[in-house]
Design a protein around this motif. Structure first.
Motif, mmCIF file in Angstrom:
data_model
loop_
_atom_site.group_PDB
_atom_site.id
_atom_site.type_symbol
_atom_site.label_atom_id
_atom_site.label_comp_id
_atom_site.label_asym_id
_atom_site.label_seq_id
_atom_site.Cartn_x
_atom_site.Cartn_y
_atom_site.Cartn_z
ATOM 1 N N LEU A 93 -8.086 6.533 -2.173
ATOM 2 C CA LEU A 93 -8.681 6.930 -0.898
ATOM 3 C C LEU A 93 -9.424 5.771 -0.257
ATOM 4 O O LEU A 93 -9.358 5.564 0.968
ATOM 5 C CB LEU A 93 -9.649 8.102 -1.116
ATOM 6 C CG LEU A 93 -9.002 9.486 -1.274
ATOM 7 C CD1 LEU A 93 -10.056 10.506 -1.685
ATOM 8 C CD2 LEU A 93 -8.330 9.923 0.042
ATOM 9 N N PHE A 94 -10.138 4.988 -1.057
ATOM 10 C CA PHE A 94 -10.867 3.845 -0.526
ATOM 11 C C PHE A 94 -9.904 2.840 0.099
ATOM 12 O O PHE A 94 -10.140 2.315 1.193
ATOM 13 C CB PHE A 94 -11.677 3.180 -1.645
ATOM 14 C CG PHE A 94 -12.422 1.960 -1.199
ATOM 15 C CD1 PHE A 94 -13.642 2.065 -0.538
ATOM 16 C CD2 PHE A 94 -11.886 0.687 -1.416
ATOM 17 C CE1 PHE A 94 -14.310 0.922 -0.112
ATOM 18 C CE2 PHE A 94 -12.551 -0.456 -0.980
ATOM 19 C CZ PHE A 94 -13.770 -0.335 -0.330
ATOM 20 N N ALA A 95 -8.781 2.589 -0.586
ATOM 21 C CA ALA A 95 -7.796 1.624 -0.070
ATOM 22 C C ALA A 95 -7.162 2.118 1.232
ATOM 23 O O ALA A 95 -6.988 1.350 2.193
ATOM 24 C CB ALA A 95 -6.712 1.392 -1.130
ATOM 25 N N LEU A 96 -6.821 3.393 1.285
ATOM 26 C CA LEU A 96 -6.216 3.945 2.507
ATOM 27 C C LEU A 96 -7.188 3.880 3.683
ATOM 28 O O LEU A 96 -6.826 3.500 4.795
ATOM 29 C CB LEU A 96 -5.775 5.389 2.269
ATOM 30 C CG LEU A 96 -4.568 5.596 1.338
ATOM 31 C CD1 LEU A 96 -4.394 7.075 1.018
ATOM 32 C CD2 LEU A 96 -3.289 5.031 1.962
ATOM 33 N N ARG A 97 -8.441 4.255 3.433
ATOM 34 C CA ARG A 97 -9.414 4.273 4.521
ATOM 35 C C ARG A 97 -9.822 2.867 4.941
ATOM 36 O O ARG A 97 -10.113 2.623 6.116
ATOM 37 C CB ARG A 97 -10.622 5.100 4.100
ATOM 38 C CG ARG A 97 -10.287 6.590 4.039
ATOM 39 C CD ARG A 97 -11.325 7.430 3.346
ATOM 40 N NE ARG A 97 -10.946 8.846 3.381
ATOM 41 C CZ ARG A 97 -11.574 9.797 2.699
ATOM 42 N NH1 ARG A 97 -12.625 9.497 1.924
ATOM 43 N NH2 ARG A 97 -11.167 11.060 2.795
ATOM 44 N N LEU A 105 0.829 -1.209 0.000
ATOM 45 C CA LEU A 105 0.000 0.000 0.000
ATOM 46 C C LEU A 105 0.862 1.257 0.000
ATOM 47 O O LEU A 105 0.533 2.257 -0.638
ATOM 48 C CB LEU A 105 -0.927 -0.008 1.216
ATOM 49 C CG LEU A 105 -1.901 1.159 1.348
ATOM 50 C CD1 LEU A 105 -2.885 1.162 0.172
ATOM 51 C CD2 LEU A 105 -2.649 1.095 2.671
ATOM 52 N N ALA A 106 1.990 1.211 0.701
ATOM 53 C CA ALA A 106 2.941 2.334 0.773
ATOM 54 C C ALA A 106 2.264 3.658 1.135
ATOM 55 O O ALA A 106 2.348 4.637 0.385
ATOM 56 C CB ALA A 106 3.712 2.465 -0.525
ATOM 57 N N PRO A 107 1.586 3.738 2.263
ATOM 58 C CA PRO A 107 0.930 4.992 2.653
ATOM 59 C C PRO A 107 1.956 6.065 2.992
ATOM 60 O O PRO A 107 3.069 5.757 3.433
ATOM 61 C CB PRO A 107 0.122 4.591 3.892
ATOM 62 C CG PRO A 107 0.880 3.444 4.478
ATOM 63 C CD PRO A 107 1.468 2.701 3.308
ATOM 64 N N LYS A 108 1.545 7.311 2.779
ATOM 65 C CA LYS A 108 2.416 8.429 3.115
ATOM 66 C C LYS A 108 1.671 9.380 4.044
ATOM 67 O O LYS A 108 0.449 9.556 3.904
ATOM 68 C CB LYS A 108 2.845 9.181 1.857
ATOM 69 C CG LYS A 108 3.644 8.340 0.875
ATOM 70 C CD LYS A 108 3.957 9.117 -0.390
ATOM 71 C CE LYS A 108 4.713 8.256 -1.400
ATOM 72 N NZ LYS A 108 4.972 8.984 -2.669
#
Length: 556
Positions: A304-308, A200-203
């Motif tokens: 956004l859906f994946a992060l949330r 996912l590699a969130p920032k």
């Protein structure tokens, strides 16, 4: 070391200043003259318990000041530094006792807490009475006293340093081991979560940025139609610009005939044409800004859906997913590489344990030898003090399973008062009079090691006389060769040994309506007379004066 004791409005004392000399100072006087009041006042200055009853009747407050010349490096100076107080070499301890029970404490005229005053006072003075030998009967101090006797201070300091190293090494090992155990229990979950978050590699801040771009795109889609309609009206086929330009050209051809009428109108129309052209440019720019790729909007919404979704899954705000990913990656790395690190930390801890254990065992053996020497030295002092059948012993109990900063030993002073009786802790076994004499023997042996630089003995000669009192006086004088000693005494044999003799007395004031305590330093003739009184009682005889003279000559 104690320069002066100044007392104001304490019980029977209105004003009293006492200059103390080095060596042995004795305080004598009739029973009830005020010796105990003097010691209570001294204890108050050293941080003792306050009492409204100490204030002289009719006074609003009383105060006691004790002044000391303190050498550099003395523990009392260290206490001052710890509390942010100035060390000027001279230390002035002052205690104010108010009639309502409250007290105030000062050192060098700086307000301090009573606890700080008490700590400084304990470092400067020990007051030992018939029932106040706590400095020696408190077993928690015995190991320190034994180390002071043997000169183990550097060894103890080195052991404390090894203890700190050992504690840090074992704490690091325990923390690493606990982390590995936690990670091992959750290994499968951690690997899956770490890989998922890595993919996912969130920032940090990514959600806010994407949500802002998505909002701009969706709003732009709604207003694009209105923008296009406005552009069509201004710059399209129905634009008034062409008609206005033609009208301006016709007016300009007629301007020569009526310039005053035509020129203002032409200027106004020119301004309108320019404004319409500028509006058209702005509308074009706005339409360009609202133009977006629908595929990009779809990608933003999917991100956004994946992060949330990940935020809900891991119960973590989106902005903290990056930190969580790093934590999980670290836990996985701990599982993968932790065994090597664990082995290294185990080696460090084992080495620290080994060094500490060796130093602690060496110090323990030295303490055992020192205890034998201390026992021998103290026991040699007992016979002249009429404790010839008693025995002093230092119990050193070593337990490697219960280490501490100062080692593995528990030290306690024991005594056996008579052959055949069961030995035990000094405070429990010895009677009050015996305890005082054991105390004196210990103090003589310890001298200036492990003791405060000023010692006060309150009637430790009570209940003894003759040779025993003389032995007590001799030992007090010996002790005074290394530390300052003050003794309240009723024994002429002790008084004769003094280098300074102070007489405490009561004087009648206001025609007998009240009395006040006085302290006077005695010269040679007056001193002989006081010792004769101590020998004879109320009526001083020639024989008593002769006996007093013999005591003074023998002591000189």
């Amino acid at each position: 070391m104690l320069a002066r004791l100044s007392i104001r409005d304490i019980v029977l004392i209105e004003r009293l200043d006492i200059e103390f000399s080095r060596g042995l100072a004795v305080l004598t006087g009739e029973t009830g003259a005020g010796k105990s009041i003097l010691l209570d006042a001294f204890a108050l200055a050293l941080g003792g318990r306050g009492d409204a009853g100490l204030v002289r009747h009719g006074a609003e407050q009383g105060q006691v000041t004790a002044m000391f010349d303190v050498p550099k490096g003395h523990p009392a100076a260290g206490i001052l530094a710890e509390n942010g107080l100035d060390d000027t070499g001279e230390m002035i301890l002052r205690r104010v006792q108010l009639a309502d029970g409250r007290t105030r404490a000062f050192i060098n005229d700086q307000a301090i807490s009573v606890q700080t005053l008490k700590a400084v006072g304990a470092a400067l003075v020990e007051i030992h009475g018939q029932h106040d030998e706590r400095a020696l009967v408190d077993a928690s101090t015995h190991r320190q006293l034994l180390d002071a006797f043997a000169g183990h201070e550097k060894d103890v300091a080195a052991l404390e340093a090894l203890w700190d190293i050992r504690r840090t090494a074992n704490a690091d090992l325990d923390e690493h081991r606990a982390g590995m155990e936690r990670a091992a229990r959750e290994a499968d979950y951690l690997r899956h979560a770490s890989q998922e978050l890595k993919t996912l590699a969130p920032k940090e801040g990514e959600e806010t940025e994407l949500a802002g771009r998505r909002t701009t795109m969706m709003q732009g889609e709604k207003i694009a139609t209105d923008l296009r309609e406005a552009q069509e009206a201004i710059g399209g086929s129905h634009s008034p610009v062409a008609s206005l330009s033609a009208a301006v050209r016709r007016l300009e051809r007629r301007a020569a005939n009526a310039p005053a009428l035509i020129e203002p109108a032409v200027k106004a129309i020119d301004i309108a044409i320019n404004a319409l052209e500028e509006a058209d440019q702005h509308l074009n720019a706005a339409l360009a800004a609202t133009d977006f790729d629908p595929a990009e909007l779809e990608r933003i919404e999917e991100r956004l859906f994946a992060l949330r979704a990940a935020s809900r899954k891991y119960s973590t705000p989106v902005d903290l997913l990056a930190a969580l990913a790093a934590q999980y990656a670290g836990d996985v790395a701990l599982i993968d590489a932790g065994a090597d690190q664990l082995k290294k930390l185990e080696g460090t801890a084992a080495e620290a344990d080994k060094r500490y254990a060796a130093a602690a065992a060496k110090l323990s053996a030295a303490r055992t030898k020192a205890a034998e020497k201390l026992n021998k030295a103290v026991n040699a002092e007992l016979a002249p003090l009429k404790l010839e059948r008693a025995k002093f012993m230092t119990q050193v109990e070593s337990n490697a399973a219960a280490p501490g900063p100062q080692g593995i030993d528990r030290v306690e002073f024991w005594v056996q008062t008579n052959p055949g009786t069961k030995p035990g802790p000094m405070m429990k076994v010895a009677s009050g009079g015996e305890l005082s004499r054991f105390l004196l023997a210990l103090k003589v042996v310890l001298a200036d090691r492990g003791s405060a630089p000023t010692l006060v003995f309150d009637e430790i000669d009570t209940g003894v006389g003759g040779a025993v009192a003389d032995a007590i006086g001799s030992r007090l004088a010996r002790l005074a060769g290394k530390v300052q000693v003050m003794a309240v005494t009723h024994a002429p044999q002790v008084a004769a040994r003094a280098s300074q003799h102070l007489l405490i007395s009561k004087d009648a004031l206001d025609k007998g309506k009240r009395v006040a305590t006085r302290v006077n330093a005695l010269a040679a003739d007056h001193r002989r007379e006081e010792i004769a009184r101590m020998l004879a009682g109320a009526e001083i005889t020639a024989e008593a004066r002769a006996a007093a003279e013999r005591l003074l000559r023998a002591a000189s």
